[in-house]
Write an enzyme that holds these catalytic residues in place. Structure first.
Site, PDB file in Angstrom:
ATOM      1  N   ASP A  77      -1.625  -0.952  10.323  1.00  0.00           N
ATOM      2  CA  ASP A  77      -2.390   0.245  10.632  1.00  0.00           C
ATOM      3  C   ASP A  77      -2.601   0.248  12.137  1.00  0.00           C
ATOM      4  OD1 ASP A  77      -3.733   2.606   9.361  1.00  0.00           O
ATOM      5  OD2 ASP A  77      -5.300   1.917  10.718  1.00  0.00           O
ATOM      6  N   GLY A  88       5.897   8.556  18.162  1.00  0.00           N
ATOM      7  CA  GLY A  88       4.475   8.910  18.263  1.00  0.00           C
ATOM      8  C   GLY A  88       4.036   9.185  19.694  1.00  0.00           C
ATOM      9  N   TYR A  89       2.978   8.483  20.118  1.00  0.00           N
ATOM     10  CA  TYR A  89       2.362   8.726  21.428  1.00  0.00           C
ATOM     11  C   TYR A  89       3.014   7.928  22.558  1.00  0.00           C
ATOM     12  CZ  TYR A  89      -1.315  10.824  18.545  1.00  0.00           C
ATOM     13  OH  TYR A  89      -2.017  11.601  17.645  1.00  0.00           O
ATOM     14  N   ASP A  90       4.139   7.290  22.294  1.00  0.00           N
ATOM     15  CA  ASP A  90       4.786   6.454  23.321  1.00  0.00           C
ATOM     16  C   ASP A  90       5.059   7.194  24.639  1.00  0.00           C
ATOM     17  OD1 ASP A  90       4.788   4.018  22.041  1.00  0.00           O
ATOM     18  OD2 ASP A  90       6.742   4.307  21.111  1.00  0.00           O
ATOM     19  N   LYS A  99       7.950   2.187  12.086  1.00  0.00           N
ATOM     20  CA  LYS A  99       7.297   0.872  12.053  1.00  0.00           C
ATOM     21  C   LYS A  99       8.241  -0.171  11.465  1.00  0.00           C
ATOM     22  CE  LYS A  99       2.535   2.483  11.270  1.00  0.00           C
ATOM     23  NZ  LYS A  99       1.435   2.453  10.288  1.00  0.00           N
ATOM     24  N   ASN A 117       6.202   4.713   7.140  1.00  0.00           N
ATOM     25  CA  ASN A 117       6.668   5.102   8.469  1.00  0.00           C
ATOM     26  C   ASN A 117       7.884   4.253   8.864  1.00  0.00           C
ATOM     27  OD1 ASN A 117       7.007   5.374  11.247  1.00  0.00           O
ATOM     28  ND2 ASN A 117       4.832   5.784  11.585  1.00  0.00           N
ATOM     29  N   HIS A 175       1.245  -3.741  20.995  1.00  0.00           N
ATOM     30  CA  HIS A 175       0.206  -4.058  20.008  1.00  0.00           C
ATOM     31  C   HIS A 175       0.849  -4.587  18.720  1.00  0.00           C
ATOM     32  CE1 HIS A 175       1.855  -0.120  19.639  1.00  0.00           C
ATOM     33  NE2 HIS A 175       1.153   0.246  18.591  1.00  0.00           N
TER      34      HIS A 175
HETATM   35  P1  ITT Z   1       1.692   4.353   7.192  1.00  0.00           P
HETATM   36  O1  ITT Z   1       0.210   4.589   7.061  1.00  0.00           O
HETATM   37  O2  ITT Z   1       2.455   4.739   5.972  1.00  0.00           O
HETATM   38  O3  ITT Z   1       2.029   2.975   7.662  1.00  0.00           O
HETATM   39  P2  ITT Z   1       1.412   6.182   9.431  1.00  0.00           P
HETATM   40  O4  ITT Z   1       2.369   6.725  10.440  1.00  0.00           O
HETATM   41  O5  ITT Z   1       0.514   7.170   8.741  1.00  0.00           O
HETATM   42  O6  ITT Z   1       2.253   5.332   8.350  1.00  0.00           O
HETATM   43  P3  ITT Z   1      -0.921   4.955  10.633  1.00  0.00           P
HETATM   44  O7  ITT Z   1      -1.882   5.550   9.675  1.00  0.00           O
HETATM   45  O8  ITT Z   1      -1.086   3.512  11.000  1.00  0.00           O
HETATM   46  O9  ITT Z   1       0.575   5.053  10.113  1.00  0.00           O
HETATM   47  O10 ITT Z   1      -0.928   5.836  11.929  1.00  0.00           O
HETATM   48  C1  ITT Z   1      -0.430   5.328  13.095  1.00  0.00           C
HETATM   49  C2  ITT Z   1      -0.176   6.453  14.075  1.00  0.00           C
HETATM   50  O11 ITT Z   1      -0.549   5.963  15.375  1.00  0.00           O
HETATM   51  C3  ITT Z   1       1.319   6.741  14.156  1.00  0.00           C
HETATM   52  O12 ITT Z   1       1.678   7.750  13.273  1.00  0.00           O
HETATM   53  C4  ITT Z   1       1.474   7.119  15.620  1.00  0.00           C
HETATM   54  O13 ITT Z   1       1.097   8.427  15.777  1.00  0.00           O
HETATM   55  C5  ITT Z   1       0.450   6.242  16.319  1.00  0.00           C
HETATM   56  N1  ITT Z   1       1.080   4.983  16.748  1.00  0.00           N
HETATM   57  C6  ITT Z   1       0.926   3.746  16.192  1.00  0.00           C
HETATM   58  N2  ITT Z   1       1.709   2.850  16.815  1.00  0.00           N
HETATM   59  C7  ITT Z   1       2.372   3.526  17.757  1.00  0.00           C
HETATM   60  C8  ITT Z   1       3.330   3.161  18.701  1.00  0.00           C
HETATM   61  O14 ITT Z   1       3.809   1.919  18.765  1.00  0.00           O
HETATM   62  N3  ITT Z   1       3.784   4.084  19.524  1.00  0.00           N
HETATM   63  C9  ITT Z   1       3.340   5.345  19.453  1.00  0.00           C
HETATM   64  N4  ITT Z   1       2.460   5.802  18.588  1.00  0.00           N
HETATM   65  C10 ITT Z   1       1.960   4.891  17.733  1.00  0.00           C
END
Ligand code: ITT
Length: 206
Positions: A79, A161-163, A16, A13, A188
């Site tokens: 995660d 994402g959900y921001d 991130k 991602n 977080h």
């Molecule tokens: P990796 O597993 O490859 O790191 P991913 O996007 O699949 O990428 P996660 O399984 O950790 O990562 O899923 C996290 C999800 O949670 C992410 O896709 C967003 O939808 C949400 N999320 C996490 N942190 C966020 C943030 O800071 N702001 C908004 N949404 C967030």
């Protein structure tokens, strides 16, 4: 002592990677600080990790082990996800998998409809961060949260994402409306990365 510029981010991602590097830019630590994006360095086609854990920490360990073994260098994984109290923690560890393939606007609208008759709009983002060094077999994990509530509508284009529908406690704007500097101060992810750096420093790894 490991320099931060030799560490890779165990994630696919790019949001991130960007956010963690912005967070690290504002932390004083041992020289240059810039986590590398693994897929800028190696080509592996489809690299899919089965995130079969039941907690954020478990899934961050699963990712750190998978990516660390792939690149054979130290990695940091993240995660994370959003947990909504009135929905028993949903979508939680399934935040990325919920309505997979749909836009985040659609996902948030769907969650807003689930919350229609709920008074309690409290929610939190959690982030578990894990450092893994495959050569030395060192593994360190921690988790942090930011608490707040779900807005009544989707607002703002910042972040990812959900921001756009999460209002952190003490603010009246969503993470989608707040500048990235504000999110990176209280998120977080910022808290988890700072905690992890403190652990790494105490263990004399950094
Ligand atoms: P990796 O597993 O490859 O790191 P991913 O996007 O699949 O990428 P996660 O399984 O950790 O990562 O899923 C996290 C999800 O949670 C992410 O896709 C967003 O939808 C949400 N999320 C996490 N942190 C966020 C943030 O800071 N702001 C908004 N949404 C967030």
């Amino acid at each position: 002592m490991k320099k931060m510029d030799e560490i890779y981010l165990a994630s696919s991602n790019k949001n991130k990677v960007r956010e963690i590097n912005e967070i690290l830019e504002n932390i004083e630590i041992n020289g240059s600080i810039n986590l590398k994006y693994i897929f800028d360095e190696i080509e592996v086609g489809d690299f899919d990790v089965d995130e079969c854990g039941e907690t954020f920490v478990e899934n961050s360990i699963i990712k750190a082990l998978a990516y660390g073994k792939l690149i054979n260098k130290p990695v940091i994984s993240d995660d994370s996800g959003l947990s909504i109290v009135a929905l028993d923690g949903f979508p939680g560890i399934n935040s990325a998998r919920f309505m997979k393939g749909e836009s985040y606007t659609k996902k948030m609208e769907s969650i807003l409809s689930l919350l229609k008759n709920k008074e309690d709009r409290s929610a939190f983002f959690a982030c578990a961060a894990t450092y893994y060094d495959p050569e030395k077999n060192i593994l360190l994990s921690c988790q942090a949260e930011v608490y707040g509530k779900i807005a009544y509508e989707v607002r703002g284009n910042n972040g990812f994402g959900y921001d756009p529908f999460f209002i952190p406690s003490g603010y009246n704007k969503t993470f989608g409306e707040l500048p990235k500097e504000s999110k990176n101060l209280i998120s977080h992810r910022a808290k988890a990365i700072k905690k992890l750096l403190i652990l790494l420093k105490s263990a004399k790894i950094l």
